[in-house]
Design a protein around this motif. Structure first.
Motif, PDB file in Angstrom:
ATOM      1  N   UNK A 187      15.987  60.148  64.388  1.00 16.94           N
ATOM      2  CA  UNK A 187      15.141  58.880  64.095  1.00 16.94           C
ATOM      3  C   UNK A 187      16.175  57.990  63.612  1.00 16.94           C
ATOM      4  N   UNK A 188      15.763  56.752  63.914  1.00 20.87           N
ATOM      5  CA  UNK A 188      16.478  55.160  63.465  1.00 20.87           C
ATOM      6  C   UNK A 188      15.333  54.621  62.823  1.00 20.87           C
ATOM      7  N   UNK A 189      15.639  54.115  61.664  1.00 17.52           N
ATOM      8  CA  UNK A 189      14.494  53.372  60.973  1.00 17.52           C
ATOM      9  C   UNK A 189      14.920  52.189  60.547  1.00 17.52           C
ATOM     10  N   UNK A 190      14.337  50.917  60.886  1.00 14.81           N
ATOM     11  CA  UNK A 190      14.458  49.709  60.362  1.00 14.81           C
ATOM     12  C   UNK A 190      13.386  49.227  59.537  1.00 14.81           C
ATOM     13  N   UNK A 191      13.829  49.045  58.349  1.00 18.74           N
ATOM     14  CA  UNK A 191      12.808  48.574  57.427  1.00 18.74           C
ATOM     15  C   UNK A 191      12.925  47.409  56.590  1.00 18.74           C
ATOM     16  N   UNK A 192      11.943  46.813  55.826  1.00 15.70           N
ATOM     17  CA  UNK A 192      12.189  45.510  55.042  1.00 15.70           C
ATOM     18  C   UNK A 192      12.662  46.033  53.790  1.00 15.70           C
ATOM     19  N   UNK A 193      12.276  47.352  53.290  1.00 15.51           N
ATOM     20  CA  UNK A 193      12.643  47.977  51.966  1.00 15.51           C
ATOM     21  C   UNK A 193      14.137  48.427  52.398  1.00 15.51           C
ATOM     22  N   UNK A 194      15.041  48.143  51.224  1.00 21.25           N
ATOM     23  CA  UNK A 194      16.603  48.618  51.197  1.00 21.25           C
ATOM     24  C   UNK A 194      16.835  50.253  51.271  1.00 21.25           C
ATOM     25  N   UNK A 195      15.775  50.719  50.662  1.00 20.92           N
ATOM     26  CA  UNK A 195      16.032  52.301  50.502  1.00 20.92           C
ATOM     27  C   UNK A 195      15.426  53.120  51.758  1.00 20.92           C
ATOM     28  N   UNK A 196      14.594  52.361  52.658  1.00 16.65           N
ATOM     29  CA  UNK A 196      13.995  53.188  53.658  1.00 16.65           C
ATOM     30  C   UNK A 196      14.772  53.271  55.160  1.00 16.65           C
ATOM     31  N   UNK A 197      15.580  52.064  55.377  1.00 17.13           N
ATOM     32  CA  UNK A 197      16.401  52.037  56.657  1.00 17.13           C
ATOM     33  C   UNK A 197      17.609  52.839  56.675  1.00 17.13           C
ATOM     34  N   UNK A 198      18.050  52.808  58.164  1.00 13.39           N
ATOM     35  CA  UNK A 198      19.275  53.479  58.192  1.00 13.39           C
ATOM     36  C   UNK A 198      20.447  52.625  57.648  1.00 13.39           C
ATOM     37  N   UNK A 199      20.202  51.291  57.726  1.00 11.58           N
ATOM     38  CA  UNK A 199      21.275  50.190  57.059  1.00 11.58           C
ATOM     39  C   UNK A 199      20.678  50.037  55.712  1.00 11.58           C
ATOM     40  N   UNK A 200      21.592  49.724  54.924  1.00 15.44           N
ATOM     41  CA  UNK A 200      21.420  49.406  53.369  1.00 15.44           C
ATOM     42  C   UNK A 200      20.707  47.730  53.472  1.00 15.44           C
ATOM     43  N   UNK A 201      19.814  47.482  52.812  1.00 14.64           N
ATOM     44  CA  UNK A 201      19.341  46.090  52.889  1.00 14.64           C
ATOM     45  C   UNK A 201      18.392  45.760  53.661  1.00 14.64           C
ATOM     46  N   UNK A 202      17.710  44.748  53.833  1.00 19.23           N
ATOM     47  CA  UNK A 202      16.654  44.317  54.388  1.00 19.23           C
ATOM     48  C   UNK A 202      16.889  44.393  56.059  1.00 19.23           C
ATOM     49  N   UNK A 203      16.562  45.441  56.835  1.00 18.08           N
ATOM     50  CA  UNK A 203      16.760  45.736  58.169  1.00 18.08           C
ATOM     51  C   UNK A 203      15.710  45.536  58.919  1.00 18.08           C
ATOM     52  N   UNK A 204      14.651  45.092  58.590  1.00 17.55           N
ATOM     53  CA  UNK A 204      13.461  44.963  59.366  1.00 17.55           C
ATOM     54  C   UNK A 204      13.510  43.808  60.575  1.00 17.55           C
ATOM     55  N   UNK A 205      12.732  44.050  61.542  1.00 18.36           N
ATOM     56  CA  UNK A 205      12.975  43.335  62.849  1.00 18.36           C
ATOM     57  C   UNK A 205      11.910  41.767  62.692  1.00 18.36           C
ATOM     58  N   UNK A 206      12.516  40.906  62.709  1.00 12.13           N
ATOM     59  CA  UNK A 206      11.763  39.657  62.679  1.00 12.13           C
ATOM     60  C   UNK A 206      11.668  38.983  64.102  1.00 12.13           C
ATOM     61  N   UNK A 207      10.401  38.739  64.443  1.00 13.12           N
ATOM     62  CA  UNK A 207       9.903  38.244  65.661  1.00 13.12           C
ATOM     63  C   UNK A 207       9.009  37.037  65.628  1.00 13.12           C
ATOM     64  N   UNK A 208       9.031  36.434  66.905  1.00 19.00           N
ATOM     65  CA  UNK A 208       8.386  35.133  66.826  1.00 19.00           C
ATOM     66  C   UNK A 208       6.927  35.374  67.809  1.00 19.00           C
ATOM     67  N   UNK A 209       5.825  35.415  66.981  1.00 21.97           N
ATOM     68  CA  UNK A 209       4.637  35.525  68.055  1.00 21.97           C
ATOM     69  C   UNK A 209       4.258  34.340  68.899  1.00 21.97           C
ATOM     70  N   UNK A 210       3.228  34.696  69.679  1.00 18.48           N
ATOM     71  CA  UNK A 210       2.801  33.464  70.616  1.00 18.48           C
ATOM     72  C   UNK A 210       2.381  32.057  70.042  1.00 18.48           C
ATOM     73  N   UNK A 211       1.890  32.334  68.844  1.00 18.09           N
ATOM     74  CA  UNK A 211       1.348  31.232  68.306  1.00 18.09           C
ATOM     75  C   UNK A 211       2.695  30.659  67.277  1.00 18.09           C
TER      76      UNK A 211
END
Length: 301
Positions: free
Chosen positions: A92-116
């Protein structure tokens, strides 16, 4: 390999000493025999490789990769071959906003732009594994660090590519499953072309901008208030209907009474009441000449 090299060095030392005129030349046979024995032990140990359950081995000799993988258990190989272990279990590979949950230390969440045009932050976990027969190709074309070279960049790119087709609120609510299914199909196709199997794609959380969150909360509160008011109005309608039924019943009762009470009936009831009053021990005053020839009876107490 260590014992092989050590044995060769010891045996070589024995041959050198045997040709020397030094007094230690008598130890040459011992060094030769010891060196040869250690070298043989080194060859045997380097030729036997143990592959644990849930893993496979990829062989490479002087840069050439063998297309045949080593299966679980003991395997006899060229002592000079290099064996790289690949994990075939689910990873498993986790990308999370919380520093303690993702595979990489720190904020590793995916930031995307929606249609609006709003920024949406997505927490995601990818469950995958390698195709065992594709391990040599992965080693040759990608390397053992395929997680950082393939899993992470492809996942992040495909999510961004597909998020532009959805509004932020739709991603957060009613079209979340559709979005997850869509990115699963695109990532699965890319993974298979590189020797990986995508088992599951888990969207753990979707974070919207604060302004959008407040708008959604206001909308939910308004809907709840509307439902509450609808309930109150329904209750009032039921109460009004109950009162109409009750009034209709009273009206019907009065109509029936009015039709059934005749003068003879009233006179009869009056006589009965006078008899009961006359039989009581209390003193009475009777005034004659009442309305309808009915005497008015007054009690003096």
């Amino acid at each position: 390999m260590f014992f092989l090299i050590l044995g060769i060095l010891i045996a070589f030392s024995g041959f050198v000493i045997s040709k020397s005129s030094l007094s230690i030349f008598r130890y040459a046979p011992v060094l030769k025999i010891s060196g040869i024995a250690i070298a043989i032990l080194g060859i045997l140990s380097a030729s036997i490789r143990q592959i644990d359950a849930g893993t496979i081995g990829v062989q490479s000799l002087f840069g050439k990769v063998d297309p045949k993988v080593l299966e679980n258990g003991l395997n006899f190989v060229n002592p000079f071959v290099q064996v790289t272990i690949f994990d075939t279990k689910t990873q498993n590979y986790t990308m999370s906003l919380k520093a303690t949950e993702g595979d990489l230390q720190g904020d590793d969440a995916i930031r995307v732009l929606s249609a609006d045009g709003l920024e949406v932050v997505i927490d995601l976990t990818v469950l995958y594994k390698i195709m065992p027969d594709k391990a040599p190709a992965i080693y040759k074309g990608i390397g053992p660090d395929y997680k950082d070279k393939i899993v992470r960049p492809i996942t992040r790119t495909r999510i961004r590519d597909n998020a532009v087709y959805y509004d932020a609120v739709a991603l957060y609510s009613k079209r979340r499953d559709e979005f997850q299914s869509r990115i699963y199909q695109t990532i699965d196709k890319d993974f298979k072309s590189r020797g990986l199997i995508l088992e599951q794609l888990l969207i753990r959380n979707i974070n919207l901008p604060e302004s959008v969150k407040k708008t959604i909360e206001s909308k939910i509160n308004a809907e709840q208030d509307a439902q509450k008011m609808e309930f109150v109005l329904q209750k009032e309608k039921q109460e009004a209907e109950r009162k109409r039924v009750e009034a209709r019943g009273i009206s019907d009762y009065q109509t029936i009474i009015a039709l059934s009470l005749t003068d003879r009936q009233l006179q009869y009831e009056s006589i009965k009441a006078q008899k009961e009053l006359a039989a009581s021990p209390n003193a009475k005053i009777i005034v004659m000449g009442g309305k309808g020839n009915v005497p008015l009876i007054l009690n003096d107490h």
